[in-house]
Design a protein around this motif. Structure first.
Motif, PDB file in Angstrom:
ATOM      1  N   ALA A 111      19.916   5.777 -48.861  1.00  0.00           N
ATOM      2  CA  ALA A 111      20.705   6.739 -49.643  1.00  0.00           C
ATOM      3  C   ALA A 111      20.429   8.161 -49.165  1.00  0.00           C
ATOM      4  O   ALA A 111      21.341   8.991 -49.061  1.00  0.00           O
ATOM      5  CB  ALA A 111      20.384   6.596 -51.124  1.00  0.00           C
ATOM      6  N   PHE A 112      19.148   8.436 -48.832  1.00  0.00           N
ATOM      7  CA  PHE A 112      18.785   9.764 -48.337  1.00  0.00           C
ATOM      8  C   PHE A 112      19.474  10.045 -46.999  1.00  0.00           C
ATOM      9  O   PHE A 112      20.070  11.110 -46.802  1.00  0.00           O
ATOM     10  CB  PHE A 112      17.260   9.843 -48.182  1.00  0.00           C
ATOM     11  CG  PHE A 112      16.777  11.149 -47.632  1.00  0.00           C
ATOM     12  CD1 PHE A 112      16.752  12.275 -48.437  1.00  0.00           C
ATOM     13  CD2 PHE A 112      16.364  11.253 -46.318  1.00  0.00           C
ATOM     14  CE1 PHE A 112      16.313  13.488 -47.929  1.00  0.00           C
ATOM     15  CE2 PHE A 112      15.927  12.456 -45.804  1.00  0.00           C
ATOM     16  CZ  PHE A 112      15.907  13.579 -46.619  1.00  0.00           C
ATOM     17  N   MET A 113      19.422   9.043 -46.086  1.00  0.00           N
ATOM     18  CA  MET A 113      20.075   9.213 -44.787  1.00  0.00           C
ATOM     19  C   MET A 113      21.574   9.406 -44.963  1.00  0.00           C
ATOM     20  O   MET A 113      22.195  10.225 -44.272  1.00  0.00           O
ATOM     21  CB  MET A 113      19.814   7.992 -43.906  1.00  0.00           C
ATOM     22  CG  MET A 113      18.551   8.100 -43.082  1.00  0.00           C
ATOM     23  SD  MET A 113      18.024   6.511 -42.463  1.00  0.00           S
ATOM     24  CE  MET A 113      19.416   6.073 -41.442  1.00  0.00           C
ATOM     25  N   GLU A 114      22.146   8.644 -45.904  1.00  0.00           N
ATOM     26  CA  GLU A 114      23.583   8.769 -46.153  1.00  0.00           C
ATOM     27  C   GLU A 114      23.930  10.191 -46.565  1.00  0.00           C
ATOM     28  O   GLU A 114      24.901  10.783 -46.107  1.00  0.00           O
ATOM     29  CB  GLU A 114      24.003   7.790 -47.244  1.00  0.00           C
ATOM     30  CG  GLU A 114      25.487   7.844 -47.529  1.00  0.00           C
ATOM     31  CD  GLU A 114      25.896   6.913 -48.638  1.00  0.00           C
ATOM     32  OE1 GLU A 114      25.018   6.540 -49.450  1.00  0.00           O
ATOM     33  OE2 GLU A 114      27.072   6.562 -48.705  1.00  0.00           O
ATOM     34  N   ARG A 115      23.106  10.764 -47.417  1.00  0.00           N
ATOM     35  CA  ARG A 115      23.319  12.139 -47.876  1.00  0.00           C
ATOM     36  C   ARG A 115      23.296  13.115 -46.717  1.00  0.00           C
ATOM     37  O   ARG A 115      24.081  14.055 -46.670  1.00  0.00           O
ATOM     38  CB  ARG A 115      22.203  12.499 -48.850  1.00  0.00           C
ATOM     39  CG  ARG A 115      22.667  12.733 -50.244  1.00  0.00           C
ATOM     40  CD  ARG A 115      21.528  13.348 -51.030  1.00  0.00           C
ATOM     41  NE  ARG A 115      22.052  14.394 -51.881  1.00  0.00           N
ATOM     42  CZ  ARG A 115      22.562  14.160 -53.069  1.00  0.00           C
ATOM     43  NH1 ARG A 115      22.606  12.946 -53.531  1.00  0.00           N
ATOM     44  NH2 ARG A 115      23.023  15.146 -53.805  1.00  0.00           N
ATOM     45  N   LYS A 116      22.361  12.879 -45.760  1.00  0.00           N
ATOM     46  CA  LYS A 116      22.238  13.784 -44.624  1.00  0.00           C
ATOM     47  C   LYS A 116      23.425  13.625 -43.674  1.00  0.00           C
ATOM     48  O   LYS A 116      23.916  14.609 -43.117  1.00  0.00           O
ATOM     49  CB  LYS A 116      20.930  13.498 -43.866  1.00  0.00           C
ATOM     50  CG  LYS A 116      19.689  13.865 -44.635  1.00  0.00           C
ATOM     51  CD  LYS A 116      19.499  15.370 -44.722  1.00  0.00           C
ATOM     52  CE  LYS A 116      18.787  15.716 -46.003  1.00  0.00           C
ATOM     53  NZ  LYS A 116      18.979  17.048 -46.484  1.00  0.00           N
ATOM     54  N   VAL A 117      23.872  12.359 -43.478  1.00  0.00           N
ATOM     55  CA  VAL A 117      24.920  12.111 -42.486  1.00  0.00           C
ATOM     56  C   VAL A 117      26.302  12.442 -43.049  1.00  0.00           C
ATOM     57  O   VAL A 117      27.141  13.033 -42.371  1.00  0.00           O
ATOM     58  CB  VAL A 117      24.864  10.642 -42.004  1.00  0.00           C
ATOM     59  CG1 VAL A 117      26.040  10.318 -41.081  1.00  0.00           C
ATOM     60  CG2 VAL A 117      23.558  10.393 -41.253  1.00  0.00           C
ATOM     61  N   THR A 118      26.550  12.071 -44.304  1.00  0.00           N
ATOM     62  CA  THR A 118      27.884  12.261 -44.878  1.00  0.00           C
ATOM     63  C   THR A 118      27.863  13.365 -45.926  1.00  0.00           C
ATOM     64  O   THR A 118      28.427  13.222 -47.008  1.00  0.00           O
ATOM     65  CB  THR A 118      28.399  10.957 -45.516  1.00  0.00           C
ATOM     66  OG1 THR A 118      27.516  10.617 -46.575  1.00  0.00           O
ATOM     67  CG2 THR A 118      28.446   9.829 -44.521  1.00  0.00           C
ATOM     68  N   PHE A 119      27.220  14.479 -45.546  1.00  0.00           N
ATOM     69  CA  PHE A 119      27.114  15.608 -46.491  1.00  0.00           C
ATOM     70  C   PHE A 119      28.474  16.167 -46.879  1.00  0.00           C
ATOM     71  O   PHE A 119      28.620  16.797 -47.909  1.00  0.00           O
ATOM     72  CB  PHE A 119      26.280  16.724 -45.851  1.00  0.00           C
ATOM     73  CG  PHE A 119      26.813  17.157 -44.510  1.00  0.00           C
ATOM     74  CD1 PHE A 119      27.763  18.165 -44.429  1.00  0.00           C
ATOM     75  CD2 PHE A 119      26.382  16.540 -43.344  1.00  0.00           C
ATOM     76  CE1 PHE A 119      28.269  18.547 -43.199  1.00  0.00           C
ATOM     77  CE2 PHE A 119      26.895  16.923 -42.118  1.00  0.00           C
ATOM     78  CZ  PHE A 119      27.844  17.925 -42.044  1.00  0.00           C
ATOM     79  N   TRP A 120      29.505  15.878 -46.030  1.00  0.00           N
ATOM     80  CA  TRP A 120      30.824  16.430 -46.280  1.00  0.00           C
ATOM     81  C   TRP A 120      31.592  15.648 -47.331  1.00  0.00           C
ATOM     82  O   TRP A 120      32.651  16.055 -47.774  1.00  0.00           O
ATOM     83  CB  TRP A 120      31.628  16.431 -44.979  1.00  0.00           C
ATOM     84  CG  TRP A 120      31.512  15.129 -44.243  1.00  0.00           C
ATOM     85  CD1 TRP A 120      30.612  14.835 -43.271  1.00  0.00           C
ATOM     86  CD2 TRP A 120      32.268  13.952 -44.463  1.00  0.00           C
ATOM     87  NE1 TRP A 120      30.766  13.539 -42.853  1.00  0.00           N
ATOM     88  CE2 TRP A 120      31.782  12.970 -43.567  1.00  0.00           C
ATOM     89  CE3 TRP A 120      33.318  13.612 -45.323  1.00  0.00           C
ATOM     90  CZ2 TRP A 120      32.305  11.678 -43.521  1.00  0.00           C
ATOM     91  CZ3 TRP A 120      33.835  12.331 -45.273  1.00  0.00           C
ATOM     92  CH2 TRP A 120      33.322  11.379 -44.368  1.00  0.00           C
TER      93      TRP A 120
END
Lengths: 285, 312
Positions: free
Chosen positions: B297-306
């Motif tokens: 979930a953390f990585m997702e936040r970083k990658v799909t911040f848009w």
């Protein structure tokens, strides 16, 4: 026709790969027999595809096994896969109904009571991080000691797996009516329960069916895993375990295919119910 | 007034809890129904009042972490009190305190099981399954015929009781971790395939037309537009697969294992009626699964911040 062609091609390719894979996979067992019979390509095929206890059974062996254990014996005999499928499906369906009801009730509570959403919702999500399928056999043993009937203990695993998709989907569905529609209900001076029955529940039906299709599939998986502990003598899961104990690969594959057929039938039935109810509610096909 | 009442309740409840804590060495032994009921009520009241006070002191932050945490604490306390008061035997349901004690006393065993099941089976299987699902999805995207043939299979397999393959895989790959990793691969492949395909079609026509007007080829369009647009779907599959992988590895251990592993430990300890050990393993599995999920979930936040769901 354009839709069927790719599927048929892939299916055919899979069957060819399957038949081809039988030769190297069964080589351990068949090599001496082929040599004894004088070798040759015809003998290789004959032995690889008709091994009694194959590492990888050929498709026609699997279907012969399914035919022998469904059509050739009475449906209620202990050898019949129909009987085992029925045992599994009955606990699946009981668990599915219980889990579905629990999911809907939880969703209604979460939508109507603000503090429930804050406190309950994270735990609904956390409840799914416990690999319940992995501990299902243990739960069955423990629940079995409390004296509950066998069917209920197995169904409770399915119910636990079922309620989550239904809760998530129904929360979304019950909230799907937009502000205009909710305002209209308010101008009618509708109570919370009237809004629920006349606006929220009808609006959530498409979401409900989408969730139920996911639920019924995992309910079946839950029921099969719940049959794994040694106590279970009937059901698809018991057949799988039995087959793996005695190295009876044909029995495992036949049970797998029948379970797949059962799963497909359940999802198809739900799809039909969905189409019917949506048509009755006035949705355009 | 609105602040006085919860503060008063919190103080009362805290006093009650402290009394319980100091009245005996183990406050739970020999509790009768009335006292345990009082204990549960005190815990819930304290939790409720605490969350109220916290909401006033730091609004926003409290409702995200504190309220669910307090709710869980209340659940644990109720469980403890219920088990102690009704004298349920340990073979049926151990109390949280017993589970924690068992957890603390058998860390080496738990660690060995963790390495066998999670590090050797779940992680490689998850990587291979997700990776191959992703690559096949790219192939399907390039060759539409393959996509139209494979996608119905993917949807069918999603509905199948795939754990049933476990005995076959154990037969093929042996008792040790390769068969478990293979199980994880089988379980994670199709969710990844289906989700990646859905994600690759997520970019709009306008954007694709723009890429075409830039004369960018399939690869450039893929890397600059379609893969970034597919990321929310891919992460969705990765997260679904993280739980599926745990389940697959543990269930595969029921069909035959060496004498180490989380699934093995659970099934043997049930037979020996060591339910506190089973619950300790469940705790390990739940914590591991949550951390795994949290990292994704953390990585997702970083990658799909848009993505709109992360906008403030």
């Amino acid at each position: 026709m354009t839709r069927a062609l790719p599927v048929l091609t892939i299916t055919l390719a899979l069957i060819i790969v399957w038949y081809a894979a039988c030769i190297p996979m069964n080589a351990v067992l068949t090599t001496p027999k082929i040599a004894a019979a004088g070798g040759g390509f015809a003998n290789t095929l004959a032995f690889s595809w008709n091994e009694v206890r194959p590492v990888l059974p050929s498709p026609h062996q699997v279907f012969r096994e399914i035919w022998n254990t469904t059509a050739m014996v009475e449906p209620w005999a202990i050898k019949s896969l129909i009987y085992h499928l029925w045992v599994t499906l009955s606990s699946t369906l009981v668990g599915f109904v219980l889990g579905g009801l629990l999911g809907v009730i939880l969703a209604i509570g979460i939508v109507h009571v603000g503090s429930l959403e804050k406190s309950l919702m994270p735990w609904v999500i956390a409840s799914q991080t416990i690999p319940i399928l992995a501990i299902a056999p243990m739960l069955i043993v423990v629940l079995g000691k409390t004296g509950l009937p066998d069917l209920i203990t197995k169904a409770s695993i399915s119910a636990y797996l079922c309620f989550f998709p239904v809760t998530i989907g129904m929360v979304k569905g019950l909230r799907s009516p937009d502000v205009m529609q909710q305002d209209l209900m308010r101008t009618y001076n509708a109570s919370a329960s009237q809004t629920l029955w006349k606006l929220r529940l009808p609006a959530s039906v498409p979401f409900l069916f989408a969730s139920l299709k996911v639920s019924v599939a995992i309910a079946l998986t839950g029921a099969i895993v719940a049959e794994l502990p040694t106590g279970a003598v009937a059901g698809i899961g018991a057949r799988l375990l039995n087959g793996s104990y005695y190295g009876n690969t044909l029995q495992i594959w036949a049970a797998l295919f029948v379970a797949a057929f059962g799963a497909a039938a359940l999802v198809w039935a739900l799809g039909a119910a969905e189409a019917l109810s949506l048509r009755r509610m006035g949705a355009k096909p | 007034m609105t602040r006085a009442l919860p503060t008063l309740i919190a103080a009362l409840a805290a006093a009650l809890l402290l009394t319980f804590a100091f009245s005996r060495a183990n406050p739970f032994t020999g509790m009768d129904w009335f006292i345990s009921l009082l204990f549960v009520m005190a815990t819930w009241a304290a939790a409720w009042a605490l969350s109220w006070v916290a909401d006033i002191l730091m609004p926003g932050a409290s409702s995200r972490f504190l309220v669910p945490a307090l709710f869980g604490l209340g659940l644990l306390a109720s469980w403890e009190a219920y088990v102690q008061a009704s004298a349920i035997p340990v073979v049926l349901l151990p109390a949280p305190s017993q589970i924690i004690a068992k957890f603390a006393s058998s860390v080496p065993t738990l660690a060995a099981d963790f390495v066998q099941t999670f590090v050797r089976a779940v992680i490689p299987g998850w990587l291979i399954g997700c990776g191959s699902g992703f690559l096949v999805a790219l192939l399907c995207d390039k060759f539409d015929f393959l996509r139209r043939g494979l996608l119905p299979f993917g949807n069918l397999v999603a509905a199948l009781p795939i754990v049933g393959v476990a005995p076959i895989l154990v037969m093929w790959f042996g008792f040790d971790w390769p068969s478990k990793a293979a199980m994880v691969v089988v379980m994670t492949f199709f969710p990844m395939l289906v989700n990646t395909l859905a994600g690759l079609n997520a970019s709009g026509h306008m954007e694709r037309d723009l890429m075409k007007s830039y004369a960018s080829g399939w690869l450039t369009t893929l890397f600059k537009l379609r893969l970034p647009a597919a990321m929310p779907f891919i992460f969705n599959a990765l997260k679904i697969n993280s739980t599926l992988a745990m389940i697959g590895a543990i269930v595969a251990e029921f069909f035959g294992t060496p004498i180490v592993g989380m699934g093995f430990r659970m099934s043997t300890e049930v037979g020996r009626q060591g339910l506190d050990m089973v619950w300790a393993e469940i705790a390990v599995a739940a914590i591991t699964g949550s951390i795994f999920y949290g990292c994704l979930a953390f990585m997702e936040r970083k990658v799909t911040f848009w993505h709109p769901s992360y906008r403030r």
